[in-house]
Scaffold this active site. Structure first.
Site, PDB file in Angstrom:
ATOM      1  N   LYS A  51       0.704  -1.072  -0.010  1.00  0.00           N
ATOM      2  CA  LYS A  51      -0.035   0.046   0.015  1.00  0.00           C
ATOM      3  C   LYS A  51       0.897   1.167  -0.081  1.00  0.00           C
ATOM      4  CE  LYS A  51      -3.756  -2.521   1.993  1.00  0.00           C
ATOM      5  NZ  LYS A  51      -4.360  -3.053   3.294  1.00  0.00           N
ATOM      6  N   GLN A  95      -4.597  -1.732   9.305  1.00  0.00           N
ATOM      7  CA  GLN A  95      -4.574  -3.030   9.020  1.00  0.00           C
ATOM      8  C   GLN A  95      -5.186  -4.177   9.824  1.00  0.00           C
ATOM      9  OE1 GLN A  95      -3.254  -3.733   5.648  1.00  0.00           O
ATOM     10  NE2 GLN A  95      -3.997  -5.717   6.021  1.00  0.00           N
ATOM     11  N   ASP A 118     -11.505   2.362   3.702  1.00  0.00           N
ATOM     12  CA  ASP A 118     -11.838   0.748   3.511  1.00  0.00           C
ATOM     13  C   ASP A 118     -13.161   0.534   3.266  1.00  0.00           C
ATOM     14  OD1 ASP A 118      -9.465  -0.770   3.167  1.00  0.00           O
ATOM     15  OD2 ASP A 118      -8.976  -0.831   5.437  1.00  0.00           O
TER      16      ASP A 118
END
Ligand code: NAP
Length: 283
Positions: A51, A95, A118
């Protein structure tokens, strides 16, 4: 049979984001993504590094917060709160999975829905359900983009999603439904999985079990999308689909690696760009 090239499609998506970032920078805005990583899970470290690399490619500012595994819930929530209040951070990503003892839901709910790139916050999940959203979850949206790129139309098709997680299976089913597919969701309690899967025009596997989808579960000329990221008996990265034995039966199939994974990251870049635009009142 066509092997869908997720790397190629994702590069095109990131190139577009990069161009838009240049225009934003000319207006004095540099999109910023904060990535929180708690603990030392090696797979999570790889995802976070990928990322960060994508952020560099498109020209975002990315800031990593690598916290020790014994970080407390309060410390984590305090960091999220600080990031929610920073003008130079447009997207916040934590994460998952988090180490034991930390409450993932509480962390997701603490992220400002405007910075929830997200699209895991319940406010964003609800908006996706009714089709009025700013952000789509990265993996399912990346899959839809890949299908569009290959002119695969799901309208009226029988689509089967194996897996019902909040981050992949459920939103995947919803996005297929938004495009007029007839969707069946399967999970560990499903009876006759083989029979259901082998009736699918489009089969999405998001199970988390190496080579779970075998040849007898796939219809002739089906489109097979493999979300899984597993390790096989030799420690090699592999998907949920028994690729070698299934591929010749398919019209289209995604490989692992090089299929869904790169699209997930490209969509994260799109979402962060959108967050930066929304937060700065830019269309
Ligand atoms: P998850 O939360 O563990 O969900 C797995 C789903 O599979 C559950 O709904 C489970 O059913 C179902 N399942 C398990 N065994 C089954 C069986 N025997 N028959 C039918 N269904 C079964 O996993 P996830 O987060 O959705 O991730 C799935 C996979 O995708 C993992 O390999 C993950 O690493 C990968 N992934 C890849 C990306 C990417 O960018 N490529 C992104 C996210 C995840 P129950 O609900 O009944 O337990």
């Amino acid at each position: 049979m066509t092997i869908i090239d997720g790397k190629k499609v994702s590069t095109a998506v990131k190139e577009n984001v990069k161009k838009e970032v240049e225009q934003l920078k000319a207006k004095g805005v540099t999109p910023g993504l904060a990535v929180i990583l708690v603990g030392d899970d090696p797979a999570s470290r790889v995802y976070v590094n990928n990322k960060k690399k994508a952020c560099e490619f498109v020209g975002f500012k990315s800031e990593e917060f690598a916290l020790p595994a014994d970080t407390t819930q309060d410390e984590l929530l305090k960091l999220v709160d600080e990031l929610n209040n920073r003008k130079d951070i447009n997207g916040i990503l934590c994460q998952l999975p988090l180490p034991k003892g930390l409450d993932e839901n509480a962390v997701i709910e603490a992220i400002s829905p405007m910075k929830d790139v997200d699209a895991f916050h319940k406010q964003n999940v609800g908006r996706i359900m009714i089709g009025d959203y700013d952000f789509l979850p990265c993996t399912p949206a990346g899959i839809m983009e890949m299908l569009h790129d290959y002119d695969i139309n799901v309208d009226g098709k029988n689509c089967v999603v194996i897996g019902r997680s909040n981050i992949v299976g459920k939103p995947m089913a919803m996005l297929l439904l938004h495009e007029n597919a007839t969707v069946t969701i399967c999970h560990s309690h499903t009876k006759n999985l083989k029979e259901i899967a082998s009736g699918a025009d489009v089969l999405v596997a998001a199970v988390g079990k190496a080579k779970f989808v075998t040849e007898d579960m796939v219809k002739e000329n089906a489109v097979v999308i493999d979300v899984g990221m597993n390790r096989d008996e030799n420690g090699k990265l592999c998907g949920d689909v028994d690729f070698e034995n299934v591929k010749d039966k398919c019209s289209f199939i995604t490989p692992v690696p090089g299929g869904v994974g790169p699209m997930t990251i490209a969509t994260l870049m799109k979402n962060t760009l959108k967050a930066a635009k929304l937060q700065n009142g830019i269309d």
